[in-house]
Enzyme design. Structure first.
Site, PDB file in Angstrom:
ATOM      1  N   ARG A 210       3.791  10.098   4.503  1.00  0.00           N
ATOM      2  CA  ARG A 210       5.049  10.512   3.856  1.00  0.00           C
ATOM      3  C   ARG A 210       5.154   9.926   2.460  1.00  0.00           C
ATOM      4  NH1 ARG A 210       7.811   8.201   9.029  1.00  0.00           N
ATOM      5  NH2 ARG A 210       6.212   6.722   8.382  1.00  0.00           N
TER       6      ARG A 210
ATOM      7  N   LYS B   7       0.839  -1.217   0.000  1.00  0.00           N
ATOM      8  CA  LYS B   7       0.000   0.000   0.000  1.00  0.00           C
ATOM      9  C   LYS B   7       0.868   1.259   0.000  1.00  0.00           C
ATOM     10  CE  LYS B   7       0.742   1.312   4.382  1.00  0.00           C
ATOM     11  NZ  LYS B   7       1.090   2.616   4.943  1.00  0.00           N
TER      12      LYS B   7
HETATM   13  N1  NDP Z   1       4.900   6.889  11.312  1.00  0.00           N
HETATM   14  C1  NDP Z   1       3.776   6.198  11.206  1.00  0.00           C
HETATM   15  O1  NDP Z   1       2.677   6.754  11.268  1.00  0.00           O
HETATM   16  C2  NDP Z   1       3.833   4.724  11.016  1.00  0.00           C
HETATM   17  C3  NDP Z   1       4.984   4.085  10.633  1.00  0.00           C
HETATM   18  N2  NDP Z   1       5.003   2.752  10.436  1.00  0.00           N
HETATM   19  C4  NDP Z   1       6.223   2.065  10.043  1.00  0.00           C
HETATM   20  O2  NDP Z   1       7.121   2.114  11.146  1.00  0.00           O
HETATM   21  C5  NDP Z   1       8.467   2.014  10.676  1.00  0.00           C
HETATM   22  C6  NDP Z   1       9.281   3.062  11.397  1.00  0.00           C
HETATM   23  O3  NDP Z   1       8.932   4.311  10.832  1.00  0.00           O
HETATM   24  P1  NDP Z   1       8.679   5.676  11.565  1.00  0.00           P
HETATM   25  O4  NDP Z   1       8.713   5.626  13.038  1.00  0.00           O
HETATM   26  O5  NDP Z   1       7.488   6.235  10.928  1.00  0.00           O
HETATM   27  O6  NDP Z   1       9.962   6.396  11.004  1.00  0.00           O
HETATM   28  P2  NDP Z   1      10.635   7.734  11.509  1.00  0.00           P
HETATM   29  O7  NDP Z   1      11.405   8.223  10.355  1.00  0.00           O
HETATM   30  O8  NDP Z   1       9.614   8.595  12.131  1.00  0.00           O
HETATM   31  O9  NDP Z   1      11.611   7.221  12.650  1.00  0.00           O
HETATM   32  C7  NDP Z   1      12.529   6.207  12.444  1.00  0.00           C
HETATM   33  C8  NDP Z   1      13.416   6.129  13.668  1.00  0.00           C
HETATM   34  O10 NDP Z   1      14.310   5.023  13.495  1.00  0.00           O
HETATM   35  C9  NDP Z   1      15.631   5.529  13.632  1.00  0.00           C
HETATM   36  N3  NDP Z   1      16.555   4.765  12.820  1.00  0.00           N
HETATM   37  C10 NDP Z   1      16.797   4.893  11.504  1.00  0.00           C
HETATM   38  N4  NDP Z   1      17.750   4.027  11.119  1.00  0.00           N
HETATM   39  C11 NDP Z   1      18.129   3.363  12.243  1.00  0.00           C
HETATM   40  C12 NDP Z   1      19.085   2.369  12.500  1.00  0.00           C
HETATM   41  N5  NDP Z   1      19.860   1.883  11.522  1.00  0.00           N
HETATM   42  N6  NDP Z   1      19.203   1.909  13.762  1.00  0.00           N
HETATM   43  C13 NDP Z   1      18.431   2.389  14.745  1.00  0.00           C
HETATM   44  N7  NDP Z   1      17.504   3.361  14.578  1.00  0.00           N
HETATM   45  C14 NDP Z   1      17.356   3.826  13.321  1.00  0.00           C
HETATM   46  C15 NDP Z   1      15.577   6.971  13.224  1.00  0.00           C
HETATM   47  O11 NDP Z   1      16.657   7.692  13.781  1.00  0.00           O
HETATM   48  P3  NDP Z   1      17.436   8.811  12.906  1.00  0.00           P
HETATM   49  O12 NDP Z   1      16.389   9.612  12.216  1.00  0.00           O
HETATM   50  O13 NDP Z   1      18.207   9.554  13.924  1.00  0.00           O
HETATM   51  O14 NDP Z   1      18.270   8.044  11.924  1.00  0.00           O
HETATM   52  C16 NDP Z   1      14.237   7.400  13.840  1.00  0.00           C
HETATM   53  O15 NDP Z   1      14.361   7.673  15.199  1.00  0.00           O
HETATM   54  C17 NDP Z   1       8.394   2.178   9.154  1.00  0.00           C
HETATM   55  O16 NDP Z   1       8.534   0.925   8.528  1.00  0.00           O
HETATM   56  C18 NDP Z   1       6.988   2.720   8.905  1.00  0.00           C
HETATM   57  O17 NDP Z   1       6.458   2.313   7.658  1.00  0.00           O
HETATM   58  C19 NDP Z   1       3.891   2.004  10.633  1.00  0.00           C
HETATM   59  C20 NDP Z   1       2.722   2.578  11.027  1.00  0.00           C
HETATM   60  C21 NDP Z   1       2.595   3.983  11.249  1.00  0.00           C
HETATM   61  O1  13P Z   2       1.791   3.292   7.591  1.00  0.00           O
HETATM   62  C1  13P Z   2       1.370   4.383   7.838  1.00  0.00           C
HETATM   63  C2  13P Z   2      -0.045   4.612   8.218  1.00  0.00           C
HETATM   64  O2  13P Z   2      -0.731   3.414   8.420  1.00  0.00           O
HETATM   65  C3  13P Z   2       2.271   5.560   7.722  1.00  0.00           C
HETATM   66  O3  13P Z   2       2.309   5.931   6.395  1.00  0.00           O
HETATM   67  P1  13P Z   2       3.525   6.815   5.832  1.00  0.00           P
HETATM   68  O4  13P Z   2       4.774   5.980   6.067  1.00  0.00           O
HETATM   69  O5  13P Z   2       3.208   7.008   4.391  1.00  0.00           O
HETATM   70  O6  13P Z   2       3.554   8.086   6.599  1.00  0.00           O
END
Ligand code: NDP
Ligand code: 13P
Length: 329
Positions: A252, A188
Site C-alpha cells: 500500500r 522502509k
Molecule cells: N498487511 C500486511 O501485509 C502487513 C501489515 N503490517 C503492519 O500491520 C499493521 C496493521 O496493518 P494491516 O492489518 O495491514 O492494516 P489493515 O488496514 O488491513 O487493517 C487494520 C485493522 O485495524 C482496525 N483498526 C483501525 N483503527 C483501529 C482502532 N483505533 N482500534 C481498533 N482497530 C482499529 C481496522 O478496522 P477499520 O478499518 O474498521 O477501522 C482494520 O480492521 C500496520 O502497522 C502494518 O504496517 C505488517 C506486516 C504485513
Molecule cells: O509491511 C508490509 C510487508 O512486509 C506491508 O507493506 P504495506 O503496508 O506497504 O502494504
C-alpha cells in the site's frame, strides 16, 4: 496456550490463520462487526481477501473481554491505534501476557518505537516481541513461503513466539536488536512510498535499484544514530522488508506513492486515501527527528516535501540527482 489476535484487518486475519494452521487456540478480535461476521459465519474476510476461503477453525469476535485470560496477544492494528488498544486491553487482563507487536511505524506524537509504546501503556506485561519482516498478508493468507523475524529483548519469549508461528510456509527467525529492527521496518515504508512515486513518474529499474540502495544507506544512518546495529539492516527487518515493499504490487505504501507519481502531486492521495499507509506518517517523524539531530536523510527529506509541502515529485527527483557529488557511503 491461548492466543488472541487484535485487529481483523489484512495482517491480523492472515496471522490468526497461521496460528489455526499450527493448531494453536486462537480468536481474532475486530471492531468492525461486518468484518468479524464475515470471518465467523462465512470463513472469509472479503474486504481484504476477496475469494479466499479461510481456515474453518478461525473464530472472530467483537468482544474484547476474550483477552482476559490470554497468554499471548498479537497486536495487528495500525500504529496510531496501538497505544489506545494496549490501554483498553490492560484494564481487562487478569495476568501478564506476551504482546506480539506487528505494527510498523512510530507513535505519532512521542515518536516512540512500537515496543516502547506498548511497555509504557501496559502493566500486565511479560514482554514484547515484534514479529516483523518481509511479509505481505495477501501472500501469507495463501500460504506462500515467507520468512519473518521474532525480535525481542527477552530471548525465551522470542523463542516461544518463533515456535508458535513457524510452520512449512512461514519460517520465523529470532533477533534481539529491537531498535535496529523496529527502525528498519518503519523506515522502509517511507522509502517504499518514494519507490512508488518514482515508478508513477515513469522512471525504470535503474531508478528503483538506486532508490533501494540509497534508501538502505539512510535507514542504516538513522538506525545506527538511534542505537541500532548496522548488521541488523542486512537482515529480514532491513533490506528484506525494504525489497518487498519497494517492489511488490501488494504494498500500500508503494501504491500510494505510485498514485502521487502519476499525478505529480500528493493532493489526490490526501483527498482520497482510505488505506493503512504507515510510511506517510513515518516520513514526517523521521524527517523531524533527523533535522533536529543533524542526520543526513536526502530521500526522506524529499518525500516529506512531496507529502507535506506540495513539492512536485519530478522536482524532488531532480533535486536528489543534482545534489553535491559524494563518496558512495
Ligand atoms: N498487511 C500486511 O501485509 C502487513 C501489515 N503490517 C503492519 O500491520 C499493521 C496493521 O496493518 P494491516 O492489518 O495491514 O492494516 P489493515 O488496514 O488491513 O487493517 C487494520 C485493522 O485495524 C482496525 N483498526 C483501525 N483503527 C483501529 C482502532 N483505533 N482500534 C481498533 N482497530 C482499529 C481496522 O478496522 P477499520 O478499518 O474498521 O477501522 C482494520 O480492521 C500496520 O502497522 C502494518 O504496517 C505488517 C506486516 C504485513
Ligand atoms: O509491511 C508490509 C510487508 O512486509 C506491508 O507493506 P504495506 O503496508 O506497504 O502494504
Amino acid at each position: 496456550m491461548k492466543c488472541v489476535v487484535i485487529g481483523s484487518g489484512s495482517w491480523g486475519t492472515a496471522l490468526a490463520q497461521v496460528l489455526c494452521d499450527n493448531k494453536v487456540h486462537v480468536t481474532l478480535w475486530g471492531k468492525n462487526k461486518n468484518e468479524v461476521e464475515d470471518v465467523e459465519l462465512h470463513h472469509q474476510n472479503s474486504r481484504f481477501f476477496p475469494g479466499v476461503v479461510l481456515h474453518p477453525n478461525l473464530h472472530a469476535t467483537t468482544d474484547l473481554t476474550i483477552v482476559k485470560d490470554a497468554d499471548v496477544i498479537v497486536l495487528s492494528v495500525p500504529t496510531i491505534a496501538v497505544e489506545e488498544m494496549c490501554r483498553k486491553i490492560d484494564t481487562l487482563l487478569e495476568k501478564s501476557v506476551i504482546i506480539v507487536n506487528t505494527a510498523k511505524g512510530f507513535h505519532p506524537e512521542t515518536n516512540e518505537r512500537m515496543s516502547e509504546v506498548i511497555r509504557h501503556a501496559m502493566t500486565h506485561l511479560s514482554s514484547v516481541v515484534s514479529l516483523i519482516g518481509p511479509s505481505h498478508a495477501e501472500e501469507v493468507v495463501l500460504r506462500m513461503l515467507t520468512t519473518i523475524c521474532a525480535v525481542s529483548q527477552n530471548k525465551e519469549d522470542a523463542i516461544c513466539i518463533q515456535k508458535l508461528f513457524s510452520n512449512d510456509y512461514l519460517r520465523v527467525y529470532r533477533g534481539h536488536d529491537e531498535i535496529g529492527s523496529e527502525i528498519g521496518v518503519a523506515l522502509k515504508n517511507a522509502i517504499a512510498v518514494a519507490s512508488g512515486v518514482l515508478s508513477g513518474v515513469g522512471y525504470g529499474d535503474n531508478t528503483k535499484a538506486a532508490l533501494i540502495t540509497r534508501g538502505l544507506t539512510e535507514m542504516i544512518r538513522y538506525g545506527v544514530a538511534m542505537g541500532g546495529k548496522q548488521e541488523t539492516f542486512m537482515g529480514l527487518t532491513g533490506i528484506g522488508d525494504l525489497i518487498v515493499t519497494c517492489t511488490s504490487k501488494h504494498s500500500r505504501n508503494f501504491q500510494a506513492g505510485y498514485e502521487i507519481g502519476i499525478h505529480n502531486s500528493a493532493d489526490y492521495f490526501w483527498k482520497n486515501n482510505k488505506k493503512t499507509v504507515e510510511g506517510v506518517r513515518t516520513a514526517k517523524v523521521v524527517h523531524e527527528v533527523a533535522q533536529k539531530r543533524g542526520i543526513e536523510m536526502p530521500i526522506i527529506n524529499e518525500i516529506y516535501k512531496v507529502l507535506y509541502e506540495g513539492k512536485k515529485p519530478k522536482d524532488s527527483a531532480q533535486e536528489l540527482m543534482l545534489r553535491d557529488l559524494k563518496e558512495e557511503m
